[in-house]
Design an enzyme around this catalytic site. Sequence first.
Site, PDB file in Angstrom:
ATOM      1  CE  LYS A  53      -9.772  -0.049  -2.679  1.00 51.18           C
ATOM      2  NZ  LYS A  53     -10.554  -1.227  -3.015  1.00 51.18           N
ATOM      3  CG  LEU A  81      -8.979  -1.970  -8.220  1.00 45.19           C
ATOM      4  CD1 LEU A  81      -7.759  -2.135  -9.134  1.00 45.19           C
ATOM      5  CD2 LEU A  81      -8.701  -2.630  -6.885  1.00 45.19           C
ATOM      6  CB  CYS A 137      -9.320  -6.064  -9.133  1.00 44.22           C
ATOM      7  SG  CYS A 137     -10.849  -5.205  -8.709  1.00 44.22           S
ATOM      8  CE  LYS A 173      -6.365 -10.787  -2.501  1.00 46.35           C
ATOM      9  NZ  LYS A 173      -6.692  -9.489  -1.948  1.00 46.35           N
ATOM     10  CB  ILE A 199      -8.869 -16.765  -3.442  1.00 45.92           C
ATOM     11  CG1 ILE A 199      -9.955 -16.926  -2.381  1.00 45.92           C
ATOM     12  CG2 ILE A 199      -8.311 -18.081  -3.860  1.00 45.92           C
ATOM     13  CD1 ILE A 199     -11.128 -17.789  -2.776  1.00 45.92           C
ATOM     14  N   GLY A 225     -16.356 -13.435   2.000  1.00 46.36           N
ATOM     15  CA  GLY A 225     -17.009 -13.817   3.258  1.00 46.36           C
ATOM     16  C   GLY A 225     -17.079 -15.323   3.440  1.00 46.36           C
ATOM     17  N   GLY A 252     -12.964 -15.668   3.710  1.00 45.61           N
ATOM     18  CA  GLY A 252     -14.004 -16.014   4.675  1.00 45.61           C
ATOM     19  C   GLY A 252     -13.527 -16.283   6.084  1.00 45.61           C
TER      20      GLY A 252
HETATM   21  C1  LIG Z   1     -15.147  -4.212  -0.185  1.00 46.21           C
HETATM   22  C2  LIG Z   1     -13.954  -5.009  -0.644  1.00 46.21           C
HETATM   23  C3  LIG Z   1     -12.901  -4.367  -1.288  1.00 46.21           C
HETATM   24  C4  LIG Z   1     -11.790  -5.088  -1.713  1.00 46.21           C
HETATM   25  N1  LIG Z   1     -10.758  -4.435  -2.315  1.00 46.21           N
HETATM   26  C5  LIG Z   1      -9.637  -5.117  -2.672  1.00 46.21           C
HETATM   27  C6  LIG Z   1      -8.506  -4.441  -3.211  1.00 46.21           C
HETATM   28  O1  LIG Z   1      -8.483  -3.222  -3.348  1.00 46.21           O
HETATM   29  N2  LIG Z   1      -7.432  -5.196  -3.555  1.00 46.21           N
HETATM   30  C7  LIG Z   1      -7.373  -6.559  -3.393  1.00 46.21           C
HETATM   31  O2  LIG Z   1      -6.364  -7.190  -3.707  1.00 46.21           O
HETATM   32  N3  LIG Z   1      -8.438  -7.224  -2.845  1.00 46.21           N
HETATM   33  C8  LIG Z   1      -9.545  -6.534  -2.496  1.00 46.21           C
HETATM   34  N4  LIG Z   1     -10.606  -7.202  -1.916  1.00 46.21           N
HETATM   35  C9  LIG Z   1     -10.510  -8.663  -1.734  1.00 46.21           C
HETATM   36  C10 LIG Z   1     -10.047  -9.032  -0.320  1.00 46.21           C
HETATM   37  O3  LIG Z   1      -8.752  -8.545  -0.041  1.00 46.21           O
HETATM   38  C11 LIG Z   1     -10.075 -10.566  -0.123  1.00 46.21           C
HETATM   39  O4  LIG Z   1      -9.153 -11.149  -1.015  1.00 46.21           O
HETATM   40  C12 LIG Z   1     -11.438 -11.181  -0.385  1.00 46.21           C
HETATM   41  O5  LIG Z   1     -12.464 -10.340   0.080  1.00 46.21           O
HETATM   42  C13 LIG Z   1     -11.602 -12.561   0.241  1.00 46.21           C
HETATM   43  O6  LIG Z   1     -11.400 -12.507   1.630  1.00 46.21           O
HETATM   44  P1  LIG Z   1     -12.625 -12.389   2.688  1.00 46.21           P
HETATM   45  O7  LIG Z   1     -13.608 -13.454   2.349  1.00 46.21           O
HETATM   46  O8  LIG Z   1     -11.979 -12.549   4.022  1.00 46.21           O
HETATM   47  O9  LIG Z   1     -13.189 -11.019   2.500  1.00 46.21           O
HETATM   48  C14 LIG Z   1     -11.731  -6.498  -1.494  1.00 46.21           C
HETATM   49  C15 LIG Z   1     -12.792  -7.125  -0.832  1.00 46.21           C
HETATM   50  C16 LIG Z   1     -13.894  -6.414  -0.398  1.00 46.21           C
HETATM   51  C17 LIG Z   1     -15.004  -7.142   0.314  1.00 46.21           C
END
Ligand SMILES: Cc1cc2nc3c(=O)[nH]c(=O)nc-3n(C[C@H](O)[C@H](O)[C@H](O)COP(=O)(O)O)c2cc1C
Length: 314
Positions: A53, A81, A137, A173, A199, A225, A252
């Site tokens: 995180k 964050l 973020c 990122k 992304i 997602g 996703g």
């Molecule tokens: C609840 C939540 C918290 C997240 N916190 C962070 C974070 O602290 N730092 C970061 O770089 N990305 C964060 N993300 C983004 C994810 O790492 C990821 O890039 C994004 O959700 C897209 O991937 P996914 O569709 O597989 O979830 C967060 C996503 C979610 C859903």
Amino acid sequence: MMRKAKEKPPNLAIELAGISLKNPVMVASGTFGYGEEYAQLVDLNRLGAIVAKTITLKPRLGNEPPRMVETASGVLNSIGLQNVGIDAFINEKLPFFREYDVPLIVSIAGETTDEYVQLAKTLQGEKITGLELNLSCPNIKYDRKLMFAQDAQATHQVVSRVRKATSLPLMVKLSPNVTDIASIAKMCEEAGADGVSLINTFTGMAIDIENRKPILHQITGGLSGPAIKPIALRMVYEVHKTVKIPIIGIGGIMTAGDALEFIIAGAKAVAIGTGNFVDSLTSIKVIDGIREYMVKNKIKDIKSIVGSLKCPKS
Ligand SMILES: Cc1cc2nc3c(=O)[nH]c(=O)nc-3n(C[C@H](O)[C@H](O)[C@H](O)COP(=O)(O)O)c2cc1C
């Protein structure tokens, strides 16, 4: 009768920016806490890597609730964050990883370039495998209007300054909330990044029509997602055509098929985010599914299909 020689198992190992991964499947920042929460459910040693995180200099409580809402094939979050801060991370969270044989990539975020540099310097002597600069973020207020990853010059500046401050492998990122993500990725490469992760989430919102109020306290949040997968995939495809540094594909991914799409589009590794919330074993199932696909299609080495997309000639 000649006995058939036993087939060698397919090779899923990759090297990412100097880091050796057992397989290309990582867990994405913010969706796997600091590892501890998932350790009861997932064999952490089987993962390609863990991205922790995002950590900031000071602890953050995050935004006020409601800060998560489900949408069609996705989730909007405005966590903001929430984290324990760098000191508590080093003293209380990092020791946990000593027991595990899995690369740990630490995600950091600052409100200013100096803060990113300070975080990178603080982590330099620690037992971690790499850094991921979270420049993207959507849920925090910067002292500038845009996120770093929405501004090519700011991206270049922060990446080059952190590059000078650390010898750790450096991933960046990226945000999808831009017109041309490939040009931002190029900036990262020029500034010395070892890889790009893409992304992060898309800025979105949801409205309660009964009281005509935004559902999230913060009004907007980040969409993740399956809803974002096709766009994330297109972005990986575009970035792959533009940079030589490795790409970590995120967005996703729920199944091995999803992960393979990203790999074929050009991602050397992938990371699972929201999929961890749906099923804590998603990442393990994705690893097993990739292996099955490789056996079925007689692919000996995962590296051979990275960026292997066959496009019709134009
Ligand atoms: C609840 C939540 C918290 C997240 N916190 C962070 C974070 O602290 N730092 C970061 O770089 N990305 C964060 N993300 C983004 C994810 O790492 C990821 O890039 C994004 O959700 C897209 O991937 P996914 O569709 O597989 O979830 C967060 C996503 C979610 C859903």
